[in-house]
Motif scaffolding. Structure first.
Motif, PDB file in Angstrom:
ATOM      1  N   PHE A  38       1.027  -0.853   0.153  1.00 55.37           N
ATOM      2  CA  PHE A  38       0.016  -0.283  -0.150  1.00 55.37           C
ATOM      3  C   PHE A  38       0.813   1.176   0.392  1.00 55.37           C
ATOM      4  N   GLY A  39       1.835   1.141   0.461  1.00 62.30           N
ATOM      5  CA  GLY A  39       3.016   2.494   0.835  1.00 62.30           C
ATOM      6  C   GLY A  39       3.587   2.958  -0.876  1.00 62.30           C
ATOM      7  N   ALA A  40       3.628   2.146  -1.124  1.00 59.39           N
ATOM      8  CA  ALA A  40       4.473   2.506  -2.217  1.00 59.39           C
ATOM      9  C   ALA A  40       3.900   3.119  -3.652  1.00 59.39           C
ATOM     10  N   ALA A  41       2.600   2.772  -3.435  1.00 59.06           N
ATOM     11  CA  ALA A  41       1.489   2.532  -4.734  1.00 59.06           C
ATOM     12  C   ALA A  41       0.332   4.047  -3.513  1.00 59.06           C
ATOM     13  N   GLY A  42       0.521   4.195  -2.612  1.00 63.71           N
ATOM     14  CA  GLY A  42      -0.146   5.755  -2.383  1.00 63.71           C
ATOM     15  C   GLY A  42       0.962   6.673  -2.442  1.00 63.71           C
ATOM     16  N   ALA A  43       2.217   6.557  -2.778  1.00 63.75           N
ATOM     17  CA  ALA A  43       2.818   7.275  -2.290  1.00 63.75           C
ATOM     18  C   ALA A  43       3.863   8.160  -3.754  1.00 63.75           C
ATOM     19  N   TYR A  44       3.280   6.806  -4.651  1.00 63.71           N
ATOM     20  CA  TYR A  44       3.488   7.133  -5.846  1.00 63.71           C
ATOM     21  C   TYR A  44       2.246   8.098  -6.239  1.00 63.71           C
ATOM     22  N   LEU A  45       1.089   7.347  -6.071  1.00 70.11           N
ATOM     23  CA  LEU A  45      -0.033   8.500  -6.249  1.00 70.11           C
ATOM     24  C   LEU A  45      -0.144   9.768  -5.659  1.00 70.11           C
ATOM     25  N   LEU A  46       1.024  10.223  -4.565  1.00 71.38           N
ATOM     26  CA  LEU A  46       0.857  11.259  -3.784  1.00 71.38           C
ATOM     27  C   LEU A  46       1.823  12.116  -4.876  1.00 71.38           C
ATOM     28  N   PHE A  47       1.949  11.124  -5.567  1.00 72.83           N
ATOM     29  CA  PHE A  47       4.097  12.082  -5.829  1.00 72.83           C
ATOM     30  C   PHE A  47       2.896  12.810  -7.784  1.00 72.83           C
ATOM     31  N   THR A  48       2.137  12.292  -7.795  1.00 75.90           N
ATOM     32  CA  THR A  48       1.760  12.111  -9.349  1.00 75.90           C
ATOM     33  C   THR A  48       0.651  13.175  -9.369  1.00 75.90           C
ATOM     34  N   ALA A  49       0.180  13.044  -7.950  1.00 74.22           N
ATOM     35  CA  ALA A  49      -1.519  14.319  -8.012  1.00 74.22           C
ATOM     36  C   ALA A  49      -0.573  15.750  -6.918  1.00 74.22           C
ATOM     37  N   LEU A  50       0.842  15.389  -6.772  1.00 74.50           N
ATOM     38  CA  LEU A  50       1.187  16.626  -6.307  1.00 74.50           C
ATOM     39  C   LEU A  50       2.126  17.266  -7.668  1.00 74.50           C
ATOM     40  N   SER A  51       2.684  16.584  -8.545  1.00 72.01           N
ATOM     41  CA  SER A  51       3.566  17.699  -9.495  1.00 72.01           C
ATOM     42  C   SER A  51       2.801  17.484 -10.692  1.00 72.01           C
ATOM     43  N   GLY A  52       1.685  16.639 -10.768  1.00 76.88           N
ATOM     44  CA  GLY A  52       1.060  17.107 -12.288  1.00 76.88           C
ATOM     45  C   GLY A  52       1.501  16.048 -13.713  1.00 76.88           C
ATOM     46  N   THR A  53       2.568  15.464 -13.094  1.00 74.51           N
ATOM     47  CA  THR A  53       2.742  14.061 -14.144  1.00 74.51           C
ATOM     48  C   THR A  53       3.199  12.768 -13.272  1.00 74.51           C
ATOM     49  N   CYS A  54       3.037  11.789 -14.457  1.00 76.68           N
ATOM     50  CA  CYS A  54       2.506  10.953 -14.474  1.00 76.68           C
ATOM     51  C   CYS A  54       3.953   9.430 -16.112  1.00 76.68           C
ATOM     52  N   LEU A  55       4.811   8.962 -15.339  1.00 78.40           N
ATOM     53  CA  LEU A  55       5.566   8.137 -16.066  1.00 78.40           C
ATOM     54  C   LEU A  55       4.474   7.590 -16.758  1.00 78.40           C
ATOM     55  N   GLY A  56       3.871   7.040 -16.191  1.00 79.29           N
ATOM     56  CA  GLY A  56       3.084   5.963 -17.334  1.00 79.29           C
ATOM     57  C   GLY A  56       2.272   6.452 -18.562  1.00 79.29           C
ATOM     58  N   TYR A  57       1.897   7.397 -18.073  1.00 80.83           N
ATOM     59  CA  TYR A  57       0.948   8.264 -19.065  1.00 80.83           C
ATOM     60  C   TYR A  57       2.177   8.852 -19.698  1.00 80.83           C
ATOM     61  N   ALA A  58       3.240   9.298 -19.810  1.00 80.91           N
ATOM     62  CA  ALA A  58       4.327   9.948 -20.530  1.00 80.91           C
ATOM     63  C   ALA A  58       4.931   8.965 -21.224  1.00 80.91           C
ATOM     64  N   LEU A  59       5.341   7.467 -21.251  1.00 78.40           N
ATOM     65  CA  LEU A  59       5.285   6.268 -21.739  1.00 78.40           C
ATOM     66  C   LEU A  59       4.365   6.356 -22.793  1.00 78.40           C
ATOM     67  N   MET A  60       3.210   6.090 -22.646  1.00 73.74           N
ATOM     68  CA  MET A  60       2.249   5.625 -23.268  1.00 73.74           C
ATOM     69  C   MET A  60       2.084   6.953 -24.191  1.00 73.74           C
ATOM     70  N   GLY A  61       2.065   8.584 -24.354  1.00 79.65           N
ATOM     71  CA  GLY A  61       2.332   9.447 -24.855  1.00 79.65           C
ATOM     72  C   GLY A  61       0.561   9.696 -24.842  1.00 79.65           C
ATOM     73  N   ARG A  62       0.107   9.870 -23.587  1.00 82.23           N
ATOM     74  CA  ARG A  62      -1.457  10.034 -22.866  1.00 82.23           C
ATOM     75  C   ARG A  62      -0.565  11.130 -22.048  1.00 82.23           C
ATOM     76  N   SER A  63      -2.090  12.087 -22.245  1.00 83.85           N
ATOM     77  CA  SER A  63      -2.287  13.481 -21.545  1.00 83.85           C
ATOM     78  C   SER A  63      -3.838  13.133 -21.109  1.00 83.85           C
ATOM     79  N   THR A  64      -4.056  14.280 -20.195  1.00 83.38           N
ATOM     80  CA  THR A  64      -5.167  14.116 -19.183  1.00 83.38           C
ATOM     81  C   THR A  64      -5.814  15.793 -19.005  1.00 83.38           C
ATOM     82  N   CYS A  65      -4.679  16.511 -19.684  1.00 87.02           N
ATOM     83  CA  CYS A  65      -4.945  18.088 -19.212  1.00 87.02           C
ATOM     84  C   CYS A  65      -5.247  18.305 -20.486  1.00 87.02           C
TER      85      CYS A  65
END
Length: 70
Positions: A38-65
């Motif tokens: 739980f901790g690792a997944a929660g920390a990653y989601l919190l990081f992506t929520a605060l920073s506004g960037t997601c490595l998975g989205y970048a690798l897939m070429g996706r964006s929700t912006c």
């Protein structure tokens, strides 16, 4: 890195992060299992929520912006 996580996506990522971090704190498992599950997944989601960037989205070429207007 360019922002690729929209406002609604960031909100849901933040809420999911809080739930996962609460599970990491309260789950009746050994500490190492709680942090790994739980901790690792929660920390990653919190990081992506605060920073506004997601490595998975970048690798897939996706964006929700929304597209920025020039």
């Amino acid at each position: 890195m360019k922002r690729n996580v929209g406002k609604r996506d960031r909100l849901f990522r933040g809420l999911g992060a809080l739930v996962l971090l609460a599970c990491a704190w309260a789950a009746p498992l050994p500490l190492a299992a709680r942090l790994a599950a739980f901790g690792a997944a929660g920390a990653y989601l919190l990081f992506t929520a605060l920073s506004g960037t997601c490595l998975g989205y970048a690798l897939m070429g996706r964006s929700t912006c929304p597209l920025s207007r020039s």
